[in-house]
Design a protein around this motif. Structure first.
Motif, PDB file in Angstrom:
ATOM      1  N   THR A   1       6.731  -0.639   0.375  1.00 19.23           N
ATOM      2  CA  THR A   1       6.686  -1.663   1.421  1.00 19.23           C
ATOM      3  C   THR A   1       5.840  -1.195   2.606  1.00 19.23           C
ATOM      4  N   LYS A   2       5.975   0.077   2.966  1.00 19.62           N
ATOM      5  CA  LYS A   2       5.161   0.672   4.031  1.00 19.62           C
ATOM      6  C   LYS A   2       4.725   2.052   3.573  1.00 19.62           C
ATOM      7  N   GLY A   3       3.494   2.414   3.923  1.00 20.35           N
ATOM      8  CA  GLY A   3       2.995   3.719   3.545  1.00 20.35           C
ATOM      9  C   GLY A   3       2.149   4.319   4.643  1.00 20.35           C
ATOM     10  N   THR A   4       2.118   5.650   4.687  1.00 22.50           N
ATOM     11  CA  THR A   4       1.281   6.382   5.632  1.00 22.50           C
ATOM     12  C   THR A   4       0.487   7.412   4.852  1.00 22.50           C
ATOM     13  N   ILE A   5      -0.784   7.498   5.169  1.00 21.30           N
ATOM     14  CA  ILE A   5      -1.667   8.486   4.540  1.00 21.30           C
ATOM     15  C   ILE A   5      -2.263   9.338   5.653  1.00 21.30           C
ATOM     16  N   PHE A   6      -2.145  10.650   5.511  1.00 26.37           N
ATOM     17  CA  PHE A   6      -2.766  11.592   6.438  1.00 26.37           C
ATOM     18  C   PHE A   6      -3.901  12.286   5.717  1.00 26.37           C
ATOM     19  N   ARG A   7      -5.004  12.460   6.401  1.00 27.15           N
ATOM     20  CA  ARG A   7      -6.118  13.254   5.896  1.00 27.15           C
ATOM     21  C   ARG A   7      -6.603  14.142   7.031  1.00 27.15           C
TER      22      ARG A   7
ATOM     23  N   ARG B   1      -5.553   8.862   9.887  1.00 30.86           N
ATOM     24  CA  ARG B   1      -4.240   8.333   9.509  1.00 30.86           C
ATOM     25  C   ARG B   1      -4.357   6.850   9.197  1.00 30.86           C
ATOM     26  N   TYR B   2      -3.698   6.460   8.102  1.00 27.44           N
ATOM     27  CA  TYR B   2      -3.615   5.053   7.714  1.00 27.44           C
ATOM     28  C   TYR B   2      -2.137   4.692   7.661  1.00 27.44           C
ATOM     29  N   ASP B   3      -1.743   3.672   8.417  1.00 33.15           N
ATOM     30  CA  ASP B   3      -0.386   3.132   8.358  1.00 33.15           C
ATOM     31  C   ASP B   3      -0.505   1.764   7.722  1.00 33.15           C
ATOM     32  N   MET B   4       0.176   1.578   6.600  1.00 36.34           N
ATOM     33  CA  MET B   4      -0.066   0.390   5.782  1.00 36.34           C
ATOM     34  C   MET B   4       1.194  -0.420   5.542  1.00 36.34           C
ATOM     35  N   ASP B   5       1.061  -1.720   5.670  1.00 42.36           N
ATOM     36  CA  ASP B   5       2.110  -2.682   5.348  1.00 42.36           C
ATOM     37  C   ASP B   5       1.739  -3.272   3.994  1.00 42.36           C
ATOM     38  N   PHE B   6       2.450  -2.850   2.950  1.00 45.74           N
ATOM     39  CA  PHE B   6       2.139  -3.306   1.592  1.00 45.74           C
ATOM     40  C   PHE B   6       2.612  -4.730   1.335  1.00 45.74           C
ATOM     41  N   VAL B   7       3.585  -5.197   2.084  1.00 49.90           N
ATOM     42  CA  VAL B   7       4.102  -6.548   1.904  1.00 49.90           C
ATOM     43  C   VAL B   7       3.077  -7.570   2.382  1.00 49.90           C
TER      44      VAL B   7
END
Length: 164
Positions: free
Chosen positions: A134-140, A146-152
């Motif tokens: 439902t929500k995801g965070t990617i760090f590089r 940083r990506y903060d993502m709302d999958f819904v």
């Protein structure tokens, strides 16, 4: 390409393409007793990723499935990949149920080295767990990117707010 789409690409590169991923899966269980206090539990599981969902083979009577039955909100972290988030856990049922045929084939391929040793498919308690992000965070770059993502809603979010 939107930042949401860039984030999806990064998850696919890290977790997709039939890879056997190790994720830390967190569930909420209720402590026994009169107060029935919620308590988080975490364990590492092998997971196959496809289109915003991690799939896991497991035992229907496992603590994780019992806890998800009570509260299907879960959290996860892909070990050593800088990817984490929240999702909804769903028991898809017996691995040999005809509705699971396509995903079962993919799981058997991704987990080929150990699948038959760890799973007794003839036992109807051998099930597939879907973890729908439902929500995801990617760090590089150690958090520089940083990506903060709302999958819904299929959007990037910032500080809990939807970015347009």
């Amino acid at each position: 390409m939107s930042r949401y789409e860039e984030g999806l690409r990064l998850i696919e590169e890290s977790c997709g393409n039939g890879k056997d991923n190790v994720i830390a899966l967190s569930t909420i269980g209720m402590e026994p007793g009169d107060s029935a206090t919620p308590c988080p539990y975490v364990r590492d599981v092998d997971a196959y990723y496809e289109d915003g969902v991690f799939y896991v083979t497991t035992w229907a009577k496992s603590n994780k499935i019992q806890q998800i039955t009570q509260n299907n909100n879960v959290a996860f972290a892909v070990c050593f990949e800088g990817i984490s988030g929240n999702g909804v856990g769903e028991n898809l049922g017996w691995v040999l149920d005809p509705k699971n045929a396509e995903i079962r084939t993919k799981l058997r391929k991704a987990f080929a080295e150990w699948y038959d040793q760890a799973n007794n498919e003839q036992d109807k308690s051998c099930v597939i767990l879907a973890i729908r992000i439902t929500k995801g965070t990617i760090f590089r770059d150690h958090g520089a990117v940083r990506y903060d993502m709302d999958f819904v809603n299929k959007l990037e979010i910032t500080e809990g707010k939807i970015s347009l």
